[in-house]
Design an enzyme around this catalytic site. Sequence first.
Site, PDB file in Angstrom:
ATOM      1  N   TYR A  36      -3.060  -0.305  -3.585  1.00 22.56           N
ATOM      2  CA  TYR A  36      -1.682   0.176  -3.486  1.00 22.56           C
ATOM      3  C   TYR A  36      -1.711   1.688  -3.525  1.00 22.56           C
ATOM      4  CZ  TYR A  36       3.190   1.206  -4.858  1.00 22.56           C
ATOM      5  OH  TYR A  36       4.463   1.703  -4.920  1.00 22.56           O
ATOM      6  N   ASP A  61      -7.962   7.664  -3.341  1.00 24.70           N
ATOM      7  CA  ASP A  61      -6.681   7.662  -4.048  1.00 24.70           C
ATOM      8  C   ASP A  61      -6.981   7.421  -5.529  1.00 24.70           C
ATOM      9  OD1 ASP A  61      -3.540   5.787  -3.844  1.00 24.70           O
ATOM     10  OD2 ASP A  61      -4.286   7.296  -5.239  1.00 24.70           O
ATOM     11  N   LYS A 106      -0.019  10.716 -12.371  1.00 24.66           N
ATOM     12  CA  LYS A 106      -0.065  10.137 -13.726  1.00 24.66           C
ATOM     13  C   LYS A 106      -0.601  11.124 -14.784  1.00 24.66           C
ATOM     14  CE  LYS A 106      -0.445   5.541 -11.686  1.00 24.66           C
ATOM     15  NZ  LYS A 106       0.667   4.669 -12.082  1.00 24.66           N
TER      16      LYS A 106
END
Length: 428
Positions: free
Chosen positions: A144, A238, A266
Site C-alpha cells: 500500500y 516506499d 510517520k
Amino acid sequence: MNTQHSQEAFIQAQELIPGGVNSPVRAFKSVGGTPLFIARGEGGYLVDIDDNKYVDYVQSWGPLIFGHRDESIENAVIDAVKHGLSFGAPTLAESELAQLIISIYDSIEKIRFVSSGTEAVMSAIRLARGFTGRDDIVKFTGCYHGHSDALLVQAGSGAATFGTPSSPGVPADFTKHTLLAEYNNIESVRQCFTDSQGVACVIIEPIAGNMGLVPADKEFLAQLRTLCDEHGALLIFDEVMSGFRACLHGAESITGTTPDLVTLGKVIGGGMPVGAFGGRRDIMAMLSPEGGVYQAGTLSGNPVAMAAGLASVSKLRNNPKLFGVLETRAKRLMQGFADAAKAHNIGLQTDVRGTMFGFFFSDDEVHNFANALKSDTARFAKFHAAMLDAGFYFACSQFETGFISTATTDTMIEETIAAAQKIFAAKD
Ligand code: KE4
C-alpha cells in the site's frame, strides 16, 4: 471493558463523518466491534473516553516511536508554536530536518517535504515519470502506497499484469499505466517489463507492513535493482512505514540494495503531518522550481511539524543502539506469542524487523499477499477483540503491522504474552 461512551460517540460520529472515521481502517470493519474513541495517550498507553487503559501497539500506525507525550518532542512543538504556526515561507527547521535525514540515508542526496505519505509517493512517481519520460509504473499486490489514483489498483483479469481500479471513482485510464507484480517473485516483475512500453519506476515497500509484516527477500531486492538498471527504470523504496522503524539507516542498510528514490513519513513527523521523498541529486533536480516536474503544498515543511520531526529523528540518530533494544523487546513478544500458540496447537507465523512486528494465524509461512490472504482472519478478529478486552490495543486488521516504542516496557510485554496465553487456552 465498559466502552459505553465510545459506542455513543461512534453513533454520533457516523452521522457526521462517513463511517464515523477520517481514515477507513480505524472503523474496525475487518475485526468487528466498536472503535474506541481515545481521550489521551500516556507513554506506552492509550486511554479511551470511558477511561479504559490499553498498552498501545499501534502508536498512530507507526509515528510514535517514543510513545505518547514524549517530553522532548512535546517541548519542541510548544516552543515552535510560540513562534507561529505557519508562514508559507522557508524556515531553518526545514533545512535542519533535511540535513539530518540526508546525513542518515546514504541514498538521499536531496529531499522534499510534504504533508502525508500519500503525497510523498504520488510526487515521487510523478518525478520518476518526469525524469525517465516514461508512463508505466510497477507495484506489488499487497503493498500500500497511499490513496493516489494510480496506486489504487487491483490485479486485472487473468494473467494480465496491467491493473484495474480497486476503488470506484478511479477512471480505468488512471490505472492503465500501473502494472502489478507479485512480492518476492522476480519472474512476475520481468513479465511486467516485457508487457510494458517503458517502465518509469518500480515502487515497493522493501519491508512490507500493509499486508501484515512481510519483508522482501534480500536476493529479490538485488534482482529488482538489476532489472531496473537493465531497463533504465528507477527503483523507489516506499519507507513511509518502515523508515526509522526497521532500523536507523533505511532498508538499504540492511538489505544491501540502494534505491533511486525513498519515500518517508510517520516517524519523521514525530506524530505531526509530515511526508517526504528524496534520493539522487540528478533526479531531484527535475523537481519544480529547479526543474519542470511540478509539486507543491501549502503546509509542506510546516515549522511546527518540522520541530516534532527534528526532535524525533535527532533522538534516534543520537541513540543508534535503540533499535537493537526495541528489536529484542519485539522478538520477546513474538516468541511469547509463538510459544503460547504452539502449546495450544494454533498455527501462528511471526516476524520482526527492528521495532516492527507481525503475526499471521496460519500454518504456512507468508512471503506474499496471496499467502497472507490464506491466514485465518476470523481467528485474528477474535484475538484482537479478546486482547482489547484485556487491555492491549493491536492493529484492527490482520493486514497491518504492530510496533514497539521506547515506552513499551518489558513488564507490558510480559503482561501481553500472559494475556495471549489465556486467550489461546480458552476454548473457541
Ligand atoms: P499516509 O497518506 O497515510 O500518511 O501514508 C500513506 C502510506 C504510504 N506508504 C506506506 C508504506 C504506508 O504504510 C502508508 C500509510 N499506512 C497506513 C497504515 N497501514 C496508514 C493508516 C491509515 O490508512 O489510516
